[in-house]
Design a protein around this motif. Structure first.
Motif, PDB file in Angstrom:
ATOM      1  N   GLU A 124     -66.567  57.706  11.678  1.00 27.20           N
ATOM      2  CA  GLU A 124     -68.029  58.367  11.350  1.00 27.20           C
ATOM      3  C   GLU A 124     -68.021  59.495  11.375  1.00 27.20           C
ATOM      4  N   THR A 125     -67.571  60.442  12.133  1.00 29.42           N
ATOM      5  CA  THR A 125     -67.568  61.842  12.144  1.00 29.42           C
ATOM      6  C   THR A 125     -67.022  62.389  10.953  1.00 29.42           C
ATOM      7  N   LEU A 126     -65.949  61.957  10.242  1.00 27.38           N
ATOM      8  CA  LEU A 126     -65.342  62.343   9.299  1.00 27.38           C
ATOM      9  C   LEU A 126     -66.210  62.164   8.045  1.00 27.38           C
ATOM     10  N   LEU A 177     -67.898  64.890   5.613  1.00 22.42           N
ATOM     11  CA  LEU A 177     -67.793  64.618   4.055  1.00 22.42           C
ATOM     12  C   LEU A 177     -69.201  64.933   3.306  1.00 22.42           C
ATOM     13  N   SER A 178     -70.229  63.930   3.901  1.00 19.92           N
ATOM     14  CA  SER A 178     -71.440  64.010   3.667  1.00 19.92           C
ATOM     15  C   SER A 178     -72.209  65.215   3.790  1.00 19.92           C
ATOM     16  N   ASP A 179     -71.905  66.099   4.730  1.00 22.91           N
ATOM     17  CA  ASP A 179     -72.718  67.396   4.632  1.00 22.91           C
ATOM     18  C   ASP A 179     -71.913  68.339   3.554  1.00 22.91           C
ATOM     19  N   LEU A 180     -70.695  67.951   3.344  1.00 20.59           N
ATOM     20  CA  LEU A 180     -69.901  68.922   2.392  1.00 20.59           C
ATOM     21  C   LEU A 180     -70.221  68.842   0.877  1.00 20.59           C
ATOM     22  N   PHE A 185     -68.959  57.709   0.072  1.00 21.22           N
ATOM     23  CA  PHE A 185     -67.518  58.115   0.284  1.00 21.22           C
ATOM     24  C   PHE A 185     -66.980  56.746   0.698  1.00 21.22           C
ATOM     25  N   GLU A 186     -67.669  56.074   1.462  1.00 12.98           N
ATOM     26  CA  GLU A 186     -67.038  54.666   1.927  1.00 12.98           C
ATOM     27  C   GLU A 186     -66.297  53.888   0.923  1.00 12.98           C
ATOM     28  N   GLY A 187     -65.230  53.424   0.891  1.00 12.62           N
ATOM     29  CA  GLY A 187     -64.495  52.426   0.145  1.00 12.62           C
ATOM     30  C   GLY A 187     -64.087  53.163  -1.283  1.00 12.62           C
ATOM     31  N   ARG A 188     -64.145  54.503  -1.279  1.00 13.96           N
ATOM     32  CA  ARG A 188     -63.671  55.312  -2.282  1.00 13.96           C
ATOM     33  C   ARG A 188     -62.020  55.516  -2.273  1.00 13.96           C
ATOM     34  N   THR A 189     -61.460  55.828  -3.557  1.00 11.70           N
ATOM     35  CA  THR A 189     -59.891  55.904  -3.293  1.00 11.70           C
ATOM     36  C   THR A 189     -59.676  57.171  -4.331  1.00 11.70           C
ATOM     37  N   ASP A 190     -60.800  57.939  -5.188  1.00  6.35           N
ATOM     38  CA  ASP A 190     -60.491  58.607  -6.116  1.00  6.35           C
ATOM     39  C   ASP A 190     -61.247  60.021  -6.213  1.00  6.35           C
ATOM     40  N   LEU A 191     -61.643  60.432  -4.602  1.00  5.66           N
ATOM     41  CA  LEU A 191     -62.286  61.643  -4.256  1.00  5.66           C
ATOM     42  C   LEU A 191     -61.838  62.882  -5.182  1.00  5.66           C
ATOM     43  N   VAL A 192     -60.476  63.012  -5.104  1.00  9.41           N
ATOM     44  CA  VAL A 192     -59.917  64.152  -5.508  1.00  9.41           C
ATOM     45  C   VAL A 192     -60.061  63.883  -7.313  1.00  9.41           C
ATOM     46  N   GLU A 193     -59.486  62.894  -7.786  1.00 11.86           N
ATOM     47  CA  GLU A 193     -59.314  62.605  -9.146  1.00 11.86           C
ATOM     48  C   GLU A 193     -60.953  62.833  -9.806  1.00 11.86           C
ATOM     49  N   SER A 194     -61.827  62.056  -9.225  1.00 16.80           N
ATOM     50  CA  SER A 194     -63.306  62.098  -9.803  1.00 16.80           C
ATOM     51  C   SER A 194     -63.869  63.243  -9.470  1.00 16.80           C
ATOM     52  N   GLY A 195     -63.213  64.335  -9.091  1.00 22.51           N
ATOM     53  CA  GLY A 195     -63.974  65.610  -8.774  1.00 22.51           C
ATOM     54  C   GLY A 195     -64.825  65.962  -7.617  1.00 22.51           C
ATOM     55  N   LEU A 246     -63.350  71.524   3.691  1.00 23.05           N
ATOM     56  CA  LEU A 246     -63.128  70.354   4.573  1.00 23.05           C
ATOM     57  C   LEU A 246     -61.965  70.516   5.519  1.00 23.05           C
ATOM     58  N   ILE A 247     -60.934  71.053   4.993  1.00 18.39           N
ATOM     59  CA  ILE A 247     -59.787  71.486   6.138  1.00 18.39           C
ATOM     60  C   ILE A 247     -60.291  72.074   7.114  1.00 18.39           C
ATOM     61  N   SER A 248     -61.093  73.299   6.914  1.00 19.62           N
ATOM     62  CA  SER A 248     -61.728  73.993   8.194  1.00 19.62           C
ATOM     63  C   SER A 248     -62.557  73.325   8.774  1.00 19.62           C
ATOM     64  N   ASP A 249     -63.452  72.293   8.419  1.00 26.81           N
ATOM     65  CA  ASP A 249     -64.341  71.405   9.217  1.00 26.81           C
ATOM     66  C   ASP A 249     -63.516  70.328  10.176  1.00 26.81           C
ATOM     67  N   ILE A 250     -62.416  70.048   9.622  1.00 21.46           N
ATOM     68  CA  ILE A 250     -61.570  68.901  10.250  1.00 21.46           C
ATOM     69  C   ILE A 250     -60.944  69.667  11.274  1.00 21.46           C
ATOM     70  N   SER A 251     -60.543  70.939  10.953  1.00 28.13           N
ATOM     71  CA  SER A 251     -59.685  71.693  12.046  1.00 28.13           C
ATOM     72  C   SER A 251     -60.499  72.088  13.294  1.00 28.13           C
ATOM     73  N   ASP A 252     -62.048  72.313  12.930  1.00 24.04           N
ATOM     74  CA  ASP A 252     -62.902  72.495  14.163  1.00 24.04           C
ATOM     75  C   ASP A 252     -63.212  71.271  14.770  1.00 24.04           C
ATOM     76  N   GLU A 253     -63.401  70.128  14.206  1.00 23.01           N
ATOM     77  CA  GLU A 253     -63.769  69.077  14.765  1.00 23.01           C
ATOM     78  C   GLU A 253     -62.960  68.309  15.644  1.00 23.01           C
ATOM     79  N   PHE A 254     -61.607  68.322  14.757  1.00 26.48           N
ATOM     80  CA  PHE A 254     -60.726  67.133  15.332  1.00 26.48           C
ATOM     81  C   PHE A 254     -59.526  68.175  15.992  1.00 26.48           C
TER      82      PHE A 254
END
Length: 74
Positions: free
Chosen positions: A2-4, A8-11, A17-27, A37-45
């Motif tokens: 849920e945190t992730l 993602l929704s803030d970004l 996002f739920e159920g997606r498998t093409d986040l990079v490919e779709s742009g 995202l990496i920065s946010d993940i580093s801070d949060e997790f």
């Protein structure tokens, strides 16, 4: 997970996002958003994502991102 999804929704507002498998490919997650995202993940997790792990496969879905986080937390 849920945190992730909140990060993602803030970004990238308005994207489902739920159920997606093409986040990079779709742009929806481009290189700049992935860096943010990496920065946010580093801070949060409290993990550091090595450069070698910054590959599309690790960011194509929320599940893949969460698996990476879990792997790095061990």
């Amino acid at each position: 997970m849920e945190t992730l999804l909140e990060i993602l929704s803030d970004l990238v507002p308005g994207v489902q996002f739920e159920g997606r498998t093409d986040l990079v490919e779709s742009g929806d997650l481009d290189s700049l958003k992935i860096l943010n995202l990496i920065s946010d993940i580093s801070d949060e997790f409290d993990v550091t994502i090595p450069v070698g792990e910054v590959v599309p496969e690790n960011f194509d879905s929320p599940e893949a991102i969460m698996a990476l986080i879990n792997k790095l937390q061990k």
